[in-house]
Write a protein that holds these residues in place. Structure first.
Motif, PDB file in Angstrom:
ATOM      1  N   LYS A  30      38.795  60.524   9.720  1.00 53.91           N
ATOM      2  CA  LYS A  30      38.298  59.261  10.271  1.00 53.91           C
ATOM      3  C   LYS A  30      37.262  58.621   9.358  1.00 53.91           C
ATOM      4  N   ASN A  69      48.493  51.995  20.882  1.00 50.36           N
ATOM      5  CA  ASN A  69      47.118  52.497  20.964  1.00 50.36           C
ATOM      6  C   ASN A  69      47.076  54.011  21.123  1.00 50.36           C
ATOM      7  N   ARG A  70      47.994  54.549  21.924  1.00 54.76           N
ATOM      8  CA  ARG A  70      48.034  56.001  22.102  1.00 54.76           C
ATOM      9  C   ARG A  70      48.493  56.686  20.812  1.00 54.76           C
ATOM     10  N   LYS A  72      48.024  55.598  17.773  1.00 52.79           N
ATOM     11  CA  LYS A  72      46.906  55.562  16.834  1.00 52.79           C
ATOM     12  C   LYS A  72      45.900  56.668  17.137  1.00 52.79           C
ATOM     13  N   SER A  73      45.660  56.914  18.428  1.00 52.70           N
ATOM     14  CA  SER A  73      44.737  57.991  18.814  1.00 52.70           C
ATOM     15  C   SER A  73      45.275  59.343  18.373  1.00 52.70           C
ATOM     16  N   TYR A  74      46.578  59.556  18.570  1.00 54.23           N
ATOM     17  CA  TYR A  74      47.197  60.806  18.109  1.00 54.23           C
ATOM     18  C   TYR A  74      47.078  60.927  16.592  1.00 54.23           C
ATOM     19  N   GLN A  76      44.944  59.748  14.515  1.00 53.97           N
ATOM     20  CA  GLN A  76      43.601  59.997  14.004  1.00 53.97           C
ATOM     21  C   GLN A  76      43.096  61.407  14.300  1.00 53.97           C
ATOM     22  N   LYS A  77      43.814  62.150  15.153  1.00 51.67           N
ATOM     23  CA  LYS A  77      43.464  63.565  15.354  1.00 51.67           C
ATOM     24  C   LYS A  77      43.814  64.373  14.115  1.00 51.67           C
TER      25      LYS A  77
END
Length: 413
Positions: A30, A69-70, A72-74, A76-77
């Motif tokens: 990140k 959006n979900r 993108k969250s995955y 960035q993990k």
């Protein structure tokens, strides 16, 4: 110093060039691992809104937005499972909205990070068709073309140029310079690295690669200056220092400054003590300097490594032995190198002829040098045999010289 890393399964993982410090950092992070700058927004720029969607109804629009959006969250993990889940969500978003350039862009990046070779180019190309001004899509597609197993430097430089046109940022200019080096367009590479240096003057990478471009042009003085600057700017315990010292050593060797070259190769070995290419370079420098015992020691070190191709090291050790006057040892090493090279030529002829002519020329050089040693020893018939083999393999280079030499040997006997 490169922008990609690969694992044993031939997966390729992209490394982002931080626009703030200019150093490489894994795309899955990140924030930049070097300067701490937030890079997640640069990797996944905001570009999707409800009014951009071409989905058939409001419910689908909201679903697409939720999936993106979900995903993108995955993404960035950063772990493999999360990347797979991100790919799943981006794919679902595309199935609902085939005209969503942002979803295609995100899927292309996620596919690249997952280690896929070809699919990122397909999805990024689709994204570009839908949004021809997406500089990030051009940049990442350029990185895909510039990666191992693609090596399409013409398309890479075109994409980096497009990215620069829309967003003239350091990372695109530096990457285009890197691709120009791979293409052999050294003047253009030097121009790009000079621009990159002006943008971020305290980053070692563009100095290193500009030095490489100068060196490959044969301009060793500016190359050495750039390598020296790169060394100063690199953290003293950074393992990449070995490549900078080795490159500067090669520049010194090409200038005939063998003492400085040997010092740099020795410094490089402190960081990479098992790196056979550095031992090879240092051995050549010792041999050119006239320190044949040290040269033989370095070449022997390589030969004793069972995992290394012994042809080149045997050949150069033979040269060192011959200069030292140990003709029998030289002939033994030349013979070993010739046997290995003959097997390689036969294999290439049978399975892959793209490198066939160059390997024949290499084999001709081996026969030529062994023939010279036989001639010095007075073994005329063996010398003539080797000279004839050299002519047969590379008549353009050796025919005129060796026909005269053969006649001299025949008349002497």
């Amino acid at each position: 110093m490169k922008n990609i890393i690969k694992n044993s399964k031939k997966k390729i993982y992209l490394k982002w060039i931080c626009p703030d410090c200019g150093k490489n950092t894994p795309i899955r992070e990140k924030s930049c691992i070097n300067c701490g700058s937030d890079i997640s927004s640069m990797i996944l720029p905001e570009g999707y809104s409800n009014r951009d969607s071409k989905a058939v109804n409001l419910r689908s629009v909201k679903t697409v937005e939720k999936l993106i959006n979900r995903g993108k969250s995955y993404f960035q993990k950063g772990d493999d499972d999360s990347i797979s889940l991100a790919i799943r969500d981006f794919t679902k978003a595309i199935n609902l909205d085939q005209q969503n350039s942002y979803a295609f862009y995100l899927l292309g990046i996620a596919k690249f990070v997952s280690g896929n070779i070809d699919m990122p180019i397909i999805y990024l190309t689709k994204s570009i068709k839908l949004n021809p001004k997406n500089s990030y899509a051009f940049y990442f597609r350029g990185q895909a073309y510039n990666s191992p197993f693609q090596f399409d430097y013409d398309l890479a430089t075109k994409d980096f140029t497009k990215a620069i046109k829309f967003t003239p940022r350091y990372y695109a200019i530096y990457s285009r310079g890197h691709a120009y080096v791979s293409k052999g367009d050294y003047d253009l590479a030097i121009k790009d690295f000079t621009t990159a240096i002006k943008m971020i003057p305290k980053n070692a990478d563009p100095f290193y690669w500009r030095g490489c471009a100068y060196s490959r042009k044969g301009n060793y003085d500016p190359a050495i200056r750039d390598f020296t600057r790169a060394i100063i700017l690199t953290f003293k315990k950074d393992r990449t220092l070995h490549s900078i010292f080795q490159s500067r050593g090669e520049g010194y060797a090409c200038k005939g400054d063998y003492d400085s070259a040997i010092k740099d190769f020795t410094r490089a070995l402190k960081f990479e003590p098992a790196n056979t290419s550095i031992f090879m370079d240092r051995g050549k420098a010792y041999s050119d300097k006239g320190d044949y015992d040290s040269a033989i020691k370095d070449f022997t070190k390589i030969i004793n490594d069972d995992d290394f191709d012994k042809t080149e090291s045997k050949y150069f050790r033979a040269i060192a032995y011959s200069k030292k006057g140990d003709y029998d040892s030289a002939i033994n090493d030349f013979s070993y190198a010739i046997d290995l090279e003959q097997l390689r030529v036969k294999f290439i002829y049978k399975f892959d002829r793209s490198d066939y002519k160059s390997r024949r020329r290499e084999l001709a050089r081996f026969f030529y040098n062994r023939g010279l040693i036989y001639s010095l020893k007075g073994e005329r018939s063996l010398a003539i045999k080797d000279f004839k083999s050299a002519i047969k393999l590379d008549s353009k280079k050796y025919k005129t010289e060796l026909k005269q030499e053969i006649e001299k040997l025949k008349s002497a006997s």
